[in-house]
Write an enzyme that holds these catalytic residues in place. Structure first.
Site, mmCIF file in Angstrom:
data_model
loop_
_atom_site.group_PDB
_atom_site.id
_atom_site.type_symbol
_atom_site.label_atom_id
_atom_site.label_comp_id
_atom_site.label_asym_id
_atom_site.label_seq_id
_atom_site.Cartn_x
_atom_site.Cartn_y
_atom_site.Cartn_z
ATOM 1 C CB SER A 1 54.891 -23.498 41.531
ATOM 2 O OG SER A 1 55.845 -22.690 40.895
ATOM 3 C CG HIS B 1 56.954 -19.998 45.358
ATOM 4 N ND1 HIS B 1 56.054 -19.600 44.385
ATOM 5 C CD2 HIS B 1 57.379 -21.232 44.994
ATOM 6 C CE1 HIS B 1 55.944 -20.539 43.460
ATOM 7 N NE2 HIS B 1 56.735 -21.540 43.809
#
Length: 261
Positions: free
Chosen positions: A102, A233
């Site tokens: 990320s 995620h």
């Protein structure tokens, strides 16, 4: 891959000891893997993968503003963070690679570009997870939201945070402070176009995420591959996915030659 003597944590300089940590001693390694965490996270989460990566020494990059550097002001500008990382860590002591998840993927990418600009040794490979490649065109000023709005935004994007963050005011304040500083890094990031890197890139994401996160091939003129793993995620928090991911990392690094500057 050339065999070298594994470096001990005591061999790090004083500044590097502030920035880097490793979960345990590991002998016989020939490559360093530096791990950059997601917003609000700790690189130590990835260093726990060490057993699944034989021959590789994993290093967590410690960020100011969180333990054990909680008394230091956090970064809010990526350019400042990248400059200090390149100035204070000797990444080129031996063969190395970067893993970033990320926001950490963006940090790893920009550190690599700064190393190239400085004429320094480049990583063997970039391993970039769950991050849209620059230029990033759809953003909003998340760091300017109220605490309640910021918490709702984070959970809306990536799922519920642990219950104590909601129930304990002190924990909530600490966590939101980390998240707000990291959100400001992302919100104020200004991509400056450069030539593609001469560094192989492997991109990862979960199958519940936007596949645009795999588009890092535009930033390399070397080998590129991508992998979609089941999950969202934080797909790698599932033990089976973690084993699959570390196997893919090991395979990618084993076939990566040294890079040119």
């Amino acid at each position: 891959m050339t065999a070298t003597v594994d470096r001990a944590p005591g061999a790090l300089g004083a500044l590097e000891q502030r920035w880097l940590s490793s979960r345990r001693q590991k002998t016989g390694t020939t490559l360093d893997l530096y791990c950059f965490a997601h917003a609000g996270g700790s690189g130590g989460e990835f260093v726990r993968w060490s057993d699944g990566l034989p021959g590789i020494k994993l290093w967590a990059v410690r960020m100011p503003g969180r333990a054990p550097r909680e008394t230091e002001a956090p970064y809010t500008r990526l350019t400042d963070l990248v400059t200090d990382l390149v100035e204070q860590i000797d990444f080129g002591r031996r063969d190395f690679a970067f893993f970033g998840h990320s926001l950490g993927a963006l940090v790893a990418f920009e550190v690599t570009r700064e190393l190239r600009r400085a004429g320094r040794r480049l990583p063997r490979r970039l391993l970039l997870s769950s991050m849209q490649p620059p230029p990033i065109t759809t953003r909003k000023s998340v760091h300017r939201l109220s605490d309640d709005q910021l918490l709702a935004e984070i959970e809306g994007r990536w799922g519920a945070l642990p219950r104590p963050i909601h129930d304990d005011a002190e924990i909530r304040s600490i966590v939101l402070g980390h998240l707000r500083a990291d959100a400001e890094i992302a919100d104020t990031y200004a991509y400056v176009p450069q030539d593609p890197l001469p560094v192989p890139v492997t991109a990862f994401c979960g199958d519940q995420e936007d596949s645009a996160q795999l588009g890092w091939d535009v930033h390399t003129r070397a080998e590129f591959d991508s992998h979609v793993l089941p999950g969202g995620h934080f797909y790698f928090r599932d033990p089976d996915r973690q084993r699959e991911l570390t196997s893919l990392i090991s395979q990618s690094l084993s076939r990566s030659p040294g890079t040119e500057n």
